[in-house]
Design a protein around this motif. Structure first.
Motif, mmCIF file in Angstrom:
data_model
loop_
_atom_site.group_PDB
_atom_site.id
_atom_site.type_symbol
_atom_site.label_atom_id
_atom_site.label_comp_id
_atom_site.label_asym_id
_atom_site.label_seq_id
_atom_site.Cartn_x
_atom_site.Cartn_y
_atom_site.Cartn_z
ATOM 1 N N ARG A 21 44.058 98.760 39.979
ATOM 2 C CA ARG A 21 43.746 97.394 39.586
ATOM 3 C C ARG A 21 44.365 97.114 38.223
ATOM 4 O O ARG A 21 44.566 98.023 37.407
ATOM 5 N N VAL A 22 44.663 95.862 37.971
ATOM 6 C CA VAL A 22 45.303 95.472 36.712
ATOM 7 C C VAL A 22 44.463 95.919 35.522
ATOM 8 O O VAL A 22 44.979 96.465 34.533
ATOM 9 N N GLU A 23 43.137 95.717 35.602
ATOM 10 C CA GLU A 23 42.277 96.066 34.465
ATOM 11 C C GLU A 23 42.284 97.565 34.179
ATOM 12 O O GLU A 23 42.120 97.987 33.023
ATOM 13 N N ASP A 24 42.524 98.391 35.216
ATOM 14 C CA ASP A 24 42.573 99.840 35.010
ATOM 15 C C ASP A 24 43.870 100.248 34.314
ATOM 16 O O ASP A 24 43.884 101.184 33.498
ATOM 17 N N LEU A 25 44.966 99.557 34.637
ATOM 18 C CA LEU A 25 46.233 99.839 33.952
ATOM 19 C C LEU A 25 46.135 99.436 32.480
ATOM 20 O O LEU A 25 46.585 100.181 31.593
ATOM 21 N N VAL A 26 45.549 98.275 32.223
ATOM 22 C CA VAL A 26 45.377 97.826 30.842
ATOM 23 C C VAL A 26 44.426 98.768 30.095
ATOM 24 O O VAL A 26 44.636 99.080 28.914
ATOM 25 N N ALA A 27 43.403 99.278 30.792
ATOM 26 C CA ALA A 27 42.451 100.196 30.161
ATOM 27 C C ALA A 27 43.140 101.479 29.716
ATOM 28 O O ALA A 27 42.777 102.054 28.673
ATOM 29 N N GLU A 28 44.145 101.931 30.464
ATOM 30 C CA GLU A 28 44.870 103.141 30.059
ATOM 31 C C GLU A 28 45.659 102.884 28.783
ATOM 32 O O GLU A 28 45.713 103.749 27.890
ATOM 33 N N PHE A 29 46.240 101.711 28.663
ATOM 34 C CA PHE A 29 46.923 101.352 27.415
ATOM 35 C C PHE A 29 45.924 101.280 26.269
ATOM 36 O O PHE A 29 46.159 101.826 25.172
ATOM 37 N N ASP A 49 47.253 115.256 29.288
ATOM 38 C CA ASP A 49 47.215 116.469 30.117
ATOM 39 C C ASP A 49 46.869 116.133 31.562
ATOM 40 O O ASP A 49 47.003 116.978 32.449
ATOM 41 N N ASP A 50 46.417 114.915 31.788
ATOM 42 C CA ASP A 50 46.031 114.469 33.126
ATOM 43 C C ASP A 50 47.205 113.712 33.757
ATOM 44 O O ASP A 50 47.575 112.628 33.279
ATOM 45 N N PRO A 51 47.809 114.240 34.832
ATOM 46 C CA PRO A 51 48.949 113.553 35.464
ATOM 47 C C PRO A 51 48.608 112.140 35.935
ATOM 48 O O PRO A 51 49.462 111.250 35.888
ATOM 49 N N ASP A 52 47.368 111.926 36.364
ATOM 50 C CA ASP A 52 46.978 110.591 36.831
ATOM 51 C C ASP A 52 47.001 109.575 35.696
ATOM 52 O O ASP A 52 47.381 108.416 35.890
ATOM 53 N N GLU A 53 46.591 110.003 34.501
ATOM 54 C CA GLU A 53 46.630 109.094 33.359
ATOM 55 C C GLU A 53 48.067 108.753 32.989
ATOM 56 O O GLU A 53 48.377 107.607 32.637
ATOM 57 N N ASN A 54 48.970 109.731 33.079
ATOM 58 C CA ASN A 54 50.375 109.468 32.790
ATOM 59 C C ASN A 54 50.984 108.530 33.831
ATOM 60 O O ASN A 54 51.754 107.624 33.489
ATOM 61 N N ARG A 55 50.635 108.742 35.103
ATOM 62 C CA ARG A 55 51.132 107.836 36.145
ATOM 63 C C ARG A 55 50.605 106.423 35.906
ATOM 64 O O ARG A 55 51.316 105.439 36.083
ATOM 65 N N ARG A 56 49.329 106.345 35.538
ATOM 66 C CA ARG A 56 48.717 105.040 35.316
ATOM 67 C C ARG A 56 49.415 104.316 34.164
ATOM 68 O O ARG A 56 49.639 103.104 34.227
ATOM 69 N N TYR A 57 49.775 105.060 33.137
ATOM 70 C CA TYR A 57 50.451 104.425 32.001
ATOM 71 C C TYR A 57 51.871 103.995 32.381
ATOM 72 O O TYR A 57 52.329 102.925 31.969
ATOM 73 N N SER A 59 52.700 103.013 35.248
ATOM 74 C CA SER A 59 52.472 101.792 36.023
ATOM 75 C C SER A 59 52.170 100.611 35.097
ATOM 76 O O SER A 59 52.592 99.478 35.366
ATOM 77 N N PHE A 60 51.447 100.868 34.019
ATOM 78 C CA PHE A 60 51.200 99.811 33.036
ATOM 79 C C PHE A 60 52.523 99.284 32.473
ATOM 80 O O PHE A 60 52.701 98.059 32.328
#
Length: 318
Positions: A21-29, A49-57, A59-60
């Motif tokens: 969701r858009v808000e989750d991508l913005v939350a990672e930033f 260290d979390d690959p999912d957080e890096n992918r999410r960023y 995507s942001f």
């Protein structure tokens, strides 16, 4: 307006990410800002260290590039409630585009497969997907992991019977990803992401329905696939869903996880482990650009290194 945000959200599922969701991508930033980043440039350097957080960023970053409405919202001073409403409208637009693309490909894939010789039997219907997937020899062969031999009747029966030695998961590439379905275990990247149906599906969604019948694209000014490799990988996920017997979109279809499948493709394209692997990706994107946009405008997607050419070298010595 809310209507315009829904419209501008349509590229998100096509070019940014599969499910976030858009808000989750913005939350990672924002998480990186809280950790000390002063701006986006600082946040770019803060690998997790979390690959999912890096992918999410990552995507942001694509969201900021492909969705100006989201970028403007982020930089505005709007209240939280207003931002939440706007992000929700962007999400609605993105999910609506995914639904439209899935419905379009559902019919188109049936038409393409029914044009084959010999004609598939049983018939692959345009609207009813219940006879697709591993229930049908044609769609089953395209979905079959390259690690298994679909031509072997025992393998086909085992897959259909959910035998534990023949599980269908995102740990294997489906056959339709490969050129002519040919997989070489000694050179597993050879022909990968060059399947004919992939090119047709990409053209159907991102150029025009009629372009899917052009063997050689009409040469025209190109918008590089390099800039849209997000679109290319999304097309693979959409094509797998169109070939499957699933009646509605879901992240996990039996044991096959579409998010893992998508992430595997993203990592292959965006995180090459060596210069040689990076060159393989560059060559693959060049192949795609030529297939989709033609050969005349190669400079649009692989510019010359003009500073190393003879004119620049001559002028430098004057």
């Amino acid at each position: 307006s809310s209507e315009s945000n829904a419209y501008y959200g349509r590229p998100i599922r096509r070019l940014v990410c599969l499910t976030e969701r858009v808000e989750d991508l913005v939350a990672e930033f924002n998480r990186r800002i809280v950790l000390g980043a002063v701006n986006e440039s600082d946040a770019d350097k803060m690998d997790s260290d979390d690959p999912d957080e890096n992918r999410r960023y990552r995507s942001f970053k694509k969201l900021m590039e492909w969705c100006p409405s989201a970028r403007n919202l982020l930089r505005s001073s709007a209240e939280h409630e207003i931002l939440a409403f706007a992000y929700n409208k962007l999400n609605e637009g993105s999910d609506g585009a995914r639904g439209d693309d899935s419905a379009s490909l559902k019919c188109a894939v049936a038409d393409w497969l029914m044009e084959r010789t010999p004609t598939p039997n049983p018939t692959i219907h345009r609207q009813d997907k219940s006879g697709r997937g591993f229930y049908n020899d044609v769609t089953g062969g395209l979905l079959c992991p390259v690690d298994y031999d679909w031509s072997n009747p025992i393998v086909r029966a085992s897959i259909r019977d959910y035998h534990p030695d023949f599980r269908i998961t995102a740990c294997s590439w489906p056959s339709f990803l490969y050129e002519d379905g040919c997989y070489d275990p000694q050179n597993p990247a050879n022909g990968l992401f060059k399947g004919k149906l992939l090119v047709k599906a990409f053209k159907r969604v991102f150029t025009s329905p009629t372009s899917t019948y052009e063997e050689q694209p009409a040469d025209s000014a190109a918008c590089s696939v390099r800039k849209k490799n997000s679109a290319e990988r999304r097309t693979r996920r959409d094509l797998r869903f169109a070939l499957s017997s699933a009646g509605s979109w879901r992240i996990v279809d039996d044991e096959f996880n579409h998010q893992e499948f998508y992430d595997n493709i993203v990592d292959y394209l965006e995180l090459p482990p060596s210069p040689e692997a990076a060159k393989d990706v560059d060559d693959l994107l060049l192949w795609w650009n030529q297939k989709v946009f033609g050969r005349k405008f190669v400079s649009d997607y692989r510019p010359q290194h003009a500073n190393k050419m003879s004119v620049a070298m001559t002028l430098a010595r004057r």
